[in-house]
Write an enzyme that holds these catalytic residues in place. Structure first.
Site, PDB file in Angstrom:
ATOM      1  N   ALA A  16     -16.581 -53.740  58.462  1.00  0.00           N
ATOM      2  CA  ALA A  16     -15.694 -53.025  59.400  1.00  0.00           C
ATOM      3  C   ALA A  16     -15.032 -51.826  58.723  1.00  0.00           C
ATOM      4  O   ALA A  16     -14.200 -51.155  59.318  1.00  0.00           O
ATOM      5  CB  ALA A  16     -14.626 -53.973  59.935  1.00  0.00           C
ATOM      6  N   ARG A 101      -9.809 -46.899  38.952  1.00  0.00           N
ATOM      7  CA  ARG A 101     -10.612 -48.036  39.392  1.00  0.00           C
ATOM      8  C   ARG A 101     -10.232 -49.339  38.677  1.00  0.00           C
ATOM      9  O   ARG A 101     -10.347 -50.423  39.233  1.00  0.00           O
ATOM     10  CB  ARG A 101     -12.090 -47.726  39.160  1.00  0.00           C
ATOM     11  CG  ARG A 101     -12.598 -46.688  40.115  1.00  0.00           C
ATOM     12  CD  ARG A 101     -13.947 -46.170  39.669  1.00  0.00           C
ATOM     13  NE  ARG A 101     -14.432 -45.125  40.542  1.00  0.00           N
ATOM     14  CZ  ARG A 101     -13.968 -43.889  40.529  1.00  0.00           C
ATOM     15  NH1 ARG A 101     -13.007 -43.553  39.684  1.00  0.00           N
ATOM     16  NH2 ARG A 101     -14.448 -42.993  41.346  1.00  0.00           N
ATOM     17  N   GLY A 133     -18.793 -51.381  46.107  1.00  0.00           N
ATOM     18  CA  GLY A 133     -17.331 -51.553  46.015  1.00  0.00           C
ATOM     19  C   GLY A 133     -16.847 -51.370  44.592  1.00  0.00           C
ATOM     20  O   GLY A 133     -17.445 -51.892  43.640  1.00  0.00           O
ATOM     21  N   ASP A 162     -22.806 -40.026  42.360  1.00  0.00           N
ATOM     22  CA  ASP A 162     -22.526 -39.091  41.256  1.00  0.00           C
ATOM     23  C   ASP A 162     -23.774 -38.267  40.926  1.00  0.00           C
ATOM     24  O   ASP A 162     -23.695 -37.078  40.645  1.00  0.00           O
ATOM     25  CB  ASP A 162     -22.047 -39.888  40.039  1.00  0.00           C
ATOM     26  CG  ASP A 162     -20.975 -40.875  40.448  1.00  0.00           C
ATOM     27  OD1 ASP A 162     -19.906 -40.428  40.891  1.00  0.00           O
ATOM     28  OD2 ASP A 162     -21.218 -42.098  40.394  1.00  0.00           O
ATOM     29  N   ARG A 165     -24.115 -35.715  43.609  1.00  0.00           N
ATOM     30  CA  ARG A 165     -23.098 -34.666  43.409  1.00  0.00           C
ATOM     31  C   ARG A 165     -23.539 -33.714  42.299  1.00  0.00           C
ATOM     32  O   ARG A 165     -23.379 -32.496  42.402  1.00  0.00           O
ATOM     33  CB  ARG A 165     -21.766 -35.314  43.033  1.00  0.00           C
ATOM     34  CG  ARG A 165     -21.087 -36.016  44.199  1.00  0.00           C
ATOM     35  CD  ARG A 165     -19.938 -36.905  43.720  1.00  0.00           C
ATOM     36  NE  ARG A 165     -19.161 -37.427  44.835  1.00  0.00           N
ATOM     37  CZ  ARG A 165     -18.307 -38.437  44.751  1.00  0.00           C
ATOM     38  NH1 ARG A 165     -18.128 -39.063  43.582  1.00  0.00           N
ATOM     39  NH2 ARG A 165     -17.622 -38.837  45.806  1.00  0.00           N
ATOM     40  N   HIS A 190     -19.163 -45.603  36.902  1.00  0.00           N
ATOM     41  CA  HIS A 190     -18.765 -44.808  38.070  1.00  0.00           C
ATOM     42  C   HIS A 190     -17.241 -44.643  38.003  1.00  0.00           C
ATOM     43  O   HIS A 190     -16.474 -45.340  38.677  1.00  0.00           O
ATOM     44  CB  HIS A 190     -19.186 -45.501  39.366  1.00  0.00           C
ATOM     45  CG  HIS A 190     -18.662 -44.787  40.582  1.00  0.00           C
ATOM     46  ND1 HIS A 190     -19.071 -43.538  40.944  1.00  0.00           N
ATOM     47  CD2 HIS A 190     -17.720 -45.149  41.494  1.00  0.00           C
ATOM     48  CE1 HIS A 190     -18.424 -43.151  42.026  1.00  0.00           C
ATOM     49  NE2 HIS A 190     -17.595 -44.118  42.377  1.00  0.00           N
TER      50      HIS A 190
HETATM   51  N1  LIG Z   1     -19.665 -46.706  44.030  1.00  0.00           N
HETATM   52  C1  LIG Z   1     -19.354 -45.599  44.668  1.00  0.00           C
HETATM   53  O1  LIG Z   1     -19.936 -44.519  44.412  1.00  0.00           O
HETATM   54  C2  LIG Z   1     -18.293 -45.596  45.724  1.00  0.00           C
HETATM   55  C3  LIG Z   1     -17.573 -46.717  45.960  1.00  0.00           C
HETATM   56  N2  LIG Z   1     -16.590 -46.737  46.911  1.00  0.00           N
HETATM   57  C4  LIG Z   1     -15.891 -47.995  47.093  1.00  0.00           C
HETATM   58  O2  LIG Z   1     -16.456 -48.705  48.202  1.00  0.00           O
HETATM   59  C5  LIG Z   1     -15.510 -49.664  48.674  1.00  0.00           C
HETATM   60  C6  LIG Z   1     -15.400 -49.629  50.197  1.00  0.00           C
HETATM   61  O3  LIG Z   1     -14.884 -48.384  50.609  1.00  0.00           O
HETATM   62  P1  LIG Z   1     -14.434 -48.136  52.131  1.00  0.00           P
HETATM   63  O4  LIG Z   1     -15.488 -48.579  53.066  1.00  0.00           O
HETATM   64  O5  LIG Z   1     -13.982 -46.741  52.181  1.00  0.00           O
HETATM   65  O6  LIG Z   1     -13.192 -49.098  52.232  1.00  0.00           O
HETATM   66  P2  LIG Z   1     -12.487 -49.680  53.552  1.00  0.00           P
HETATM   67  O7  LIG Z   1     -11.149 -50.190  53.131  1.00  0.00           O
HETATM   68  O8  LIG Z   1     -12.584 -48.727  54.685  1.00  0.00           O
HETATM   69  O9  LIG Z   1     -13.414 -50.918  53.876  1.00  0.00           O
HETATM   70  C7  LIG Z   1     -13.505 -52.002  53.040  1.00  0.00           C
HETATM   71  C8  LIG Z   1     -13.733 -53.194  53.928  1.00  0.00           C
HETATM   72  O10 LIG Z   1     -14.030 -54.281  53.076  1.00  0.00           O
HETATM   73  C9  LIG Z   1     -13.463 -55.412  53.661  1.00  0.00           C
HETATM   74  N3  LIG Z   1     -13.354 -56.445  52.645  1.00  0.00           N
HETATM   75  C10 LIG Z   1     -12.420 -56.563  51.681  1.00  0.00           C
HETATM   76  N4  LIG Z   1     -12.649 -57.674  50.975  1.00  0.00           N
HETATM   77  C11 LIG Z   1     -13.755 -58.246  51.487  1.00  0.00           C
HETATM   78  C12 LIG Z   1     -14.479 -59.430  51.182  1.00  0.00           C
HETATM   79  N5  LIG Z   1     -14.081 -60.248  50.216  1.00  0.00           N
HETATM   80  N6  LIG Z   1     -15.577 -59.704  51.918  1.00  0.00           N
HETATM   81  C13 LIG Z   1     -15.952 -58.898  52.917  1.00  0.00           C
HETATM   82  N7  LIG Z   1     -15.299 -57.779  53.264  1.00  0.00           N
HETATM   83  C14 LIG Z   1     -14.216 -57.457  52.547  1.00  0.00           C
HETATM   84  C15 LIG Z   1     -12.142 -54.932  54.238  1.00  0.00           C
HETATM   85  O11 LIG Z   1     -11.646 -55.806  55.241  1.00  0.00           O
HETATM   86  C16 LIG Z   1     -12.532 -53.574  54.771  1.00  0.00           C
HETATM   87  O12 LIG Z   1     -12.909 -53.633  56.135  1.00  0.00           O
HETATM   88  C17 LIG Z   1     -14.217 -49.324  47.945  1.00  0.00           C
HETATM   89  O13 LIG Z   1     -14.097 -50.173  46.826  1.00  0.00           O
HETATM   90  C18 LIG Z   1     -14.443 -47.909  47.457  1.00  0.00           C
HETATM   91  O14 LIG Z   1     -13.634 -47.594  46.347  1.00  0.00           O
HETATM   92  C19 LIG Z   1     -16.326 -45.644  47.671  1.00  0.00           C
HETATM   93  C20 LIG Z   1     -17.048 -44.490  47.478  1.00  0.00           C
HETATM   94  C21 LIG Z   1     -18.064 -44.376  46.484  1.00  0.00           C
HETATM   95  O1  LIG Z   2     -13.068 -42.351  43.907  1.00  0.00           O
HETATM   96  C1  LIG Z   2     -13.077 -43.285  44.715  1.00  0.00           C
HETATM   97  O2  LIG Z   2     -12.283 -44.231  44.749  1.00  0.00           O
HETATM   98  C2  LIG Z   2     -14.191 -43.307  45.717  1.00  0.00           C
HETATM   99  C3  LIG Z   2     -15.404 -43.135  44.922  1.00  0.00           C
HETATM  100  O3  LIG Z   2     -15.795 -44.008  44.192  1.00  0.00           O
HETATM  101  C4  LIG Z   2     -16.060 -41.839  44.916  1.00  0.00           C
HETATM  102  O4  LIG Z   2     -15.875 -41.049  45.850  1.00  0.00           O
HETATM  103  O5  LIG Z   2     -16.771 -41.575  43.947  1.00  0.00           O
END
Ligand SMILES: NC(=O)C1=CN([C@@H]2O[C@H](COP(=O)(O)OP(=O)(O)OC[C@H]3O[C@@H](n4cnc5c(N)ncnc54)[C@H](O)[C@@H]3O)[C@@H](O)[C@H]2O)C=CC1
Ligand SMILES: O=C([O-])CC(=O)C(=O)O
Length: 333
Positions: A16, A101, A133, A162, A165, A190
């Protein structure tokens, strides 16, 4: 019309959330597994987000995607991960302004332990797991630790955002289309310690470094701006990157499944000990994907700057791994 293949099950956690809001619709229309691959989506959320998730499911239904066979939702990973072929672990707490992070480590350690155990017990034995995540590398390390019966290379973490980017930035600097850039590498975590490295990049058949010959831009602009791009997006948007993160998740998983057509791509995978990276650490390295597997690119020269940058990410990830050990030995088990 292409022949229709047997259905594949795709789990998405955090379904969600804002990344999933981009990701699910693209998976359902075939961007991940192709336009001849029917899918079942198995979505995991926290109990308090299930109502919101029901709304997302209604929207999926309203798209009438021909490939989407069904959508199942649950707050139990042992239900959501049952027999899954692919798992995109997105759910965790996103970083907000002023947080690094590492601050998220303790909250997320418990989540990825439970999910690792569930994958270990109920997922397909050929499952491919991509951890998105944050802190993604260490969350993947934890998942792997609690899923000992899955193959060693079944779990990767995302560094493709990354990588994308870095490709985009180099292409813009050189005034060439992104599609002409190959052999980009992003090493490490990351996090801001990552090391975007275009020493081996090619633009068409030419060496990017020879074309550009601008070491100052590399050190003062390219590396820091790629490494801090996530923070810049949070500052500009007031929320972390979502559509580009979903796009990168699709890119990384699709290449892993179908191959990278000889291109180098960056993936965070368990280190095999090469390049002075301790074995087992989940670390961004260059790979080529073929036949449903990734092969690490070997034999690259590590010069002084590269050593310094790679070692910084190694130190950070070792500290995170030690912190996780301390958490689990302090009673989180
Ligand atoms: N690796 C990467 O390059 C990137 C990683 N991220 C990370 O991705 C993650 C998600 O980002 P968003 O969707 O923007 O966050 P968001 O907060 O919009 O969505 C996260 C969702 O995860 C759910 N959630 C939390 N704990 C959970 C669990 N134990 N089981 C199932 N669902 C759970 C929440 O209820 C929420 O709906 C964050 O940790 C963010 O930092 C974001 C951008 C890039
Ligand atoms: O920086 C953050 O928390 C979100 C992320 O991982 C990204 O955009 O690379």
């Amino acid at each position: 019309m292409k022949p229709v293949k047997p259905v594949k099950r795709v789990a998405v956690t955090g379904a969600a959330g804002q990344i999933a809001y981009s990701l699910l619709f693209r998976v359902a229309r075939g961007d991940l597994l192709g336009d001849d691959q029917p899918v079942i989506l198995q979505l995991l959320e926290l109990p308090q987000a299930l109502d919101a998730l029901r709304g997302v499911v209604m929207e999926l239904e309203d798209c009438a995607f021909p490939l989407l066979q069904s959508v199942e939702i649950s707050d139990d990973p042992r239900v959501a991960f049952r027999d899954v072929d692919y798992a995109l672990l997105v759910g965790s707490r996103p970083r907000t302004k002023g947080m690094e992070r590492r601050d998220l480590l303790a909250a997320n350690a418990a989540i990825f332990r439970t999910q690792g155990q569930a994958l270990n017990d109920v997922a397909s034995r050929d499952v491919k797991v991509l951890v998105v995540g944050n802190p993604a590398n260490t969350n993947a390390l934890i998942t792997r630790r609690f899923a000992p019966e899955l193959p060693a290379d079944a779990i990767t973490a995302m560094i493709r955002l990354d990588h994308n980017r870095a490709v985009s930035k180099l292409a813009a600097r050189c005034g060439v289309p992104v599609a002409s850039v190959n052999r980009m590498v992003v090493w490490g975590n990351h996090s801001p310690t990552m090391y975007p490295d275009y020493r081996y990049a090619q633009i068409g058949q030419d060496s990017a470094r020879a074309l550009l010959a601008d070491e100052r831009w590399n050190r003062d602009v390219f590396i820091p701006e790629v490494a801090r791009r996530g923070t810049a997006i949070i500052e500009a948007r007031g929320a972390s990157s979502a559509a580009s993160a979903a796009n990168a998740a699709i890119d990384q998983m699709r290449d892993w499944v179908y191959g990278s057509a000889g291109q180098w791509v960056s993936m965070s995978v368990p280190s095999d000990g090469s390049y002075g990276i301790p074995e087992g650490l989940m670390f961004g390295v260059p790979v080529i994907c073929r036949n449903g597997a990734f092969e690490r690119v070997t034999g690259l020269e590590i010069d002084a700057l590269s050593r310094e940058r790679i070692d910084a990410s190694v130190r950070e990830l070792m500290e995170e791994a030690d912190a996780v050990d301390a958490l689990f030995s302090a009673g989180a088990r």
